[in-house]
Design a protein around this motif. Structure first.
Motif, short mmCIF file in Angstrom:
data_model
loop_
_atom_site.label_atom_id
_atom_site.label_comp_id
_atom_site.label_asym_id
_atom_site.label_seq_id
_atom_site.Cartn_x
_atom_site.Cartn_y
_atom_site.Cartn_z
N GLY A 39 0.80 -1.22 0.00
CA GLY A 39 0.00 0.00 0.00
C GLY A 39 0.83 1.26 0.00
N SER A 40 2.05 1.18 -0.52
CA SER A 40 2.96 2.32 -0.49
C SER A 40 2.48 3.43 -1.43
N GLY A 41 2.78 4.66 -1.06
CA GLY A 41 2.52 5.80 -1.92
C GLY A 41 3.61 6.04 -2.94
N VAL A 42 4.68 5.25 -2.88
CA VAL A 42 5.77 5.35 -3.86
C VAL A 42 5.37 4.56 -5.11
N ARG A 43 5.59 5.15 -6.27
CA ARG A 43 5.21 4.53 -7.54
C ARG A 43 6.45 4.21 -8.37
N THR A 44 6.34 3.18 -9.19
CA THR A 44 7.38 2.90 -10.17
C THR A 44 6.72 2.63 -11.51
N THR A 45 7.30 3.16 -12.55
CA THR A 45 6.76 2.99 -13.90
C THR A 45 7.92 2.84 -14.86
N MET A 46 7.64 2.35 -16.06
CA MET A 46 8.70 2.11 -17.04
C MET A 46 8.32 2.72 -18.37
N VAL A 47 9.29 3.32 -19.04
CA VAL A 47 9.08 3.94 -20.35
C VAL A 47 9.91 3.18 -21.37
N GLN A 48 9.24 2.52 -22.31
CA GLN A 48 9.93 1.71 -23.32
C GLN A 48 10.15 2.56 -24.56
N LEU A 49 11.43 2.76 -24.91
CA LEU A 49 11.79 3.68 -25.98
C LEU A 49 12.06 2.97 -27.30
N PRO A 50 11.94 3.70 -28.40
CA PRO A 50 12.36 3.19 -29.71
C PRO A 50 13.82 3.55 -29.96
N ALA A 51 14.27 3.45 -31.19
CA ALA A 51 15.60 3.92 -31.56
C ALA A 51 15.63 5.44 -31.45
N VAL A 52 16.66 5.98 -30.80
CA VAL A 52 16.74 7.41 -30.53
C VAL A 52 18.06 7.96 -31.04
N ASN A 53 18.01 9.16 -31.57
CA ASN A 53 19.19 9.84 -32.11
C ASN A 53 20.02 10.43 -30.98
N THR A 54 20.91 9.63 -30.41
CA THR A 54 21.78 10.08 -29.32
C THR A 54 23.24 9.85 -29.69
N PRO A 55 24.17 10.46 -28.95
CA PRO A 55 25.60 10.29 -29.26
C PRO A 55 26.14 8.90 -28.95
N GLN A 56 25.33 8.04 -28.33
CA GLN A 56 25.86 6.73 -27.91
C GLN A 56 26.44 5.94 -29.08
N PHE A 57 25.94 6.18 -30.28
CA PHE A 57 26.41 5.41 -31.42
C PHE A 57 27.80 5.85 -31.87
N ASP A 58 28.28 6.95 -31.35
CA ASP A 58 29.65 7.39 -31.62
C ASP A 58 30.61 7.01 -30.49
N TRP A 59 30.07 6.70 -29.31
CA TRP A 59 30.99 6.37 -28.22
C TRP A 59 30.86 4.93 -27.72
N VAL A 60 29.87 4.19 -28.20
CA VAL A 60 29.70 2.82 -27.74
C VAL A 60 30.86 1.95 -28.22
N LEU A 61 31.29 1.01 -27.40
CA LEU A 61 32.32 0.06 -27.79
C LEU A 61 31.75 -0.85 -28.88
N SER A 62 32.42 -0.88 -30.03
CA SER A 62 31.88 -1.63 -31.17
C SER A 62 32.97 -2.46 -31.84
N ARG A 63 32.60 -3.67 -32.21
CA ARG A 63 33.49 -4.53 -33.01
C ARG A 63 32.85 -4.88 -34.35
N MET A 64 31.90 -4.09 -34.76
CA MET A 64 31.29 -4.27 -36.07
C MET A 64 32.18 -3.62 -37.13
N PRO A 65 32.14 -4.09 -38.35
CA PRO A 65 32.97 -3.47 -39.40
C PRO A 65 32.54 -2.04 -39.74
N GLY A 66 31.24 -1.73 -39.64
CA GLY A 66 30.76 -0.38 -39.90
C GLY A 66 30.51 0.37 -38.62
N ARG A 67 30.12 1.65 -38.75
CA ARG A 67 29.78 2.45 -37.58
C ARG A 67 28.43 2.04 -37.03
N ALA A 68 28.31 2.02 -35.71
CA ALA A 68 27.03 1.69 -35.08
C ALA A 68 26.01 2.76 -35.41
#
Length: 335
Positions: free
Chosen positions: A176-205
């Motif tokens: 019966g807590s007044g504290v809530r938890t919720t989750m937001v499920q995201l799609p593909a997003v244009n963020t800088p992570q694709f330039d800094w993520v560790l990658s071993r793919m031949p092309g850019r992430a």
């Protein structure tokens, strides 16, 4: 009537979705605690928060360190008195086939992306439960339900967050807590992570199209923070389509992703900066990456599905009203 300013903690606030969410909270006048490792990004994020009308507190922390996260939460309450909203968003990843990810790398992704949420949630609850109020927003992904090739560590962590959050939600409801938890499920997003993520793919992430701007995600996160009774929000038509397809035809989706997801997660060009798995990307480079990645030209700033998710009560009323009008017309014509 002006809105009451809240104290909001955003993890992973130095760039990407976290950076956009911090700005969005600041625009409504909230006090925003910015948690991340990268000092350059945090300093720039704090400046943006203040210019947007909020009050900023910078706390440098590695979310994989449970004690450091507890200490960070205490710094927030020492500065602002309490915590109203905690947004778990920090993550790390590796783009590579599973067999090319080392055990230490897999462990590190799990510690940051999954245990970072666990430690953040525990720290938030320590301050929210005594007040019997507060909302914890877990920033998830369509990949919390649907694994894709080349991201096994990240997908595993997001699946774990989903299960952990459901268990916690049940426990809070049981008490019966007044504290809530919720989750937001995201799609593909244009963020800088694709330039800094560790990658071993031949092309850019790169993100799999369609790609959404981080402000779309930020709007959903701010809405979820204000409506924590909802268990989950889906952002973007691609998220809804993926989750529905995975529930109905998971085997066919396996085969489709096996055929398409290797090429669709890469483009031409050299890899960006050294991966940020072990140290912040802006550390040795002295660079602020901001909220947006390199995909502005192909990214959309709106999502009809996201609007429907955030306004499903009004949308349902409109649909019911429309159906009633059509039925009335049909009856009248038959008279």
């Amino acid at each position: 009537m002006s809105r009451r300013a809240r104290t909001v903690v955003v993890t992973g606030a130095s760039g990407g979705v976290g950076r956009a969410a911090a700005r969005a909270f600041a625009a409504r006048g909230d006090r925003v605690a910015l948690l991340a490792r990268g000092r350059e990004g945090l300093a720039a994020a704090a400046d943006e928060v203040q210019r947007a009308g909020g009050e900023a507190l910078v706390v440098t922390v590695d979310m994989a360190d449970a004690k450091a996260v507890d200490d960070a939460a205490q710094k927030v309450t020492d500065a602002f008195g309490h915590i109203d909203v905690w947004v778990n968003n920090a993550f790390a990843g590796v783009f590579a086939p599973f067999t090319e990810i080392t055990p230490d790398e897999f462990r590190r992704v799990t510690e940051v992306t999954y245990l970072g949420y666990v430690f953040g949630t525990r720290a938030a609850l320590r301050h929210m439960l005594p007040r019997d109020r507060g909302t914890i927003v877990q920033v998830g992904s369509a990949l919390a339900y649907r694994g894709v090739p080349l991201q096994s560590a990240y997908c595993g962590a997001k699946h774990a967050i989903q299960g952990f959050n459901e268990s916690l939600r049940c426990e809070l409801l049981h008490s019966g807590s007044g504290v809530r938890t919720t989750m937001v499920q995201l799609p593909a997003v244009n963020t800088p992570q694709f330039d800094w993520v560790l990658s071993r793919m031949p092309g850019r992430a790169r993100p799999v199209a369609p790609v959404y701007q981080p402000e779309v995600a930020a709007r959903a996160i701010v809405h979820a923070a204000a409506h924590g009774r909802r268990r989950e929000y889906w952002v973007g038509g691609s998220t809804a389509a993926t989750l529905v397809a995975n529930a109905v035809i998971p085997g066919a989706l396996d085969r489709y992703l096996a055929r398409t997801a290797f090429e669709s997660q890469q483009d031409e060009g050299a890899h960006g900066v050294t991966g940020n798995l072990w140290s912040p990307a802006d550390g040795p480079h002295g660079r602020d990456f901001g909220a947006h990645g390199r995909f502005d030209e192909e990214s959309t700033s709106s999502s009809p599905q996201d609007w429907f998710s955030r306004n499903r009560g009004r949308a349902g009323t409109a649909l019911a009203l429309g159906a009633g009008i059509l039925t009335a017309r049909s009856v009248w014509r038959r008279r």
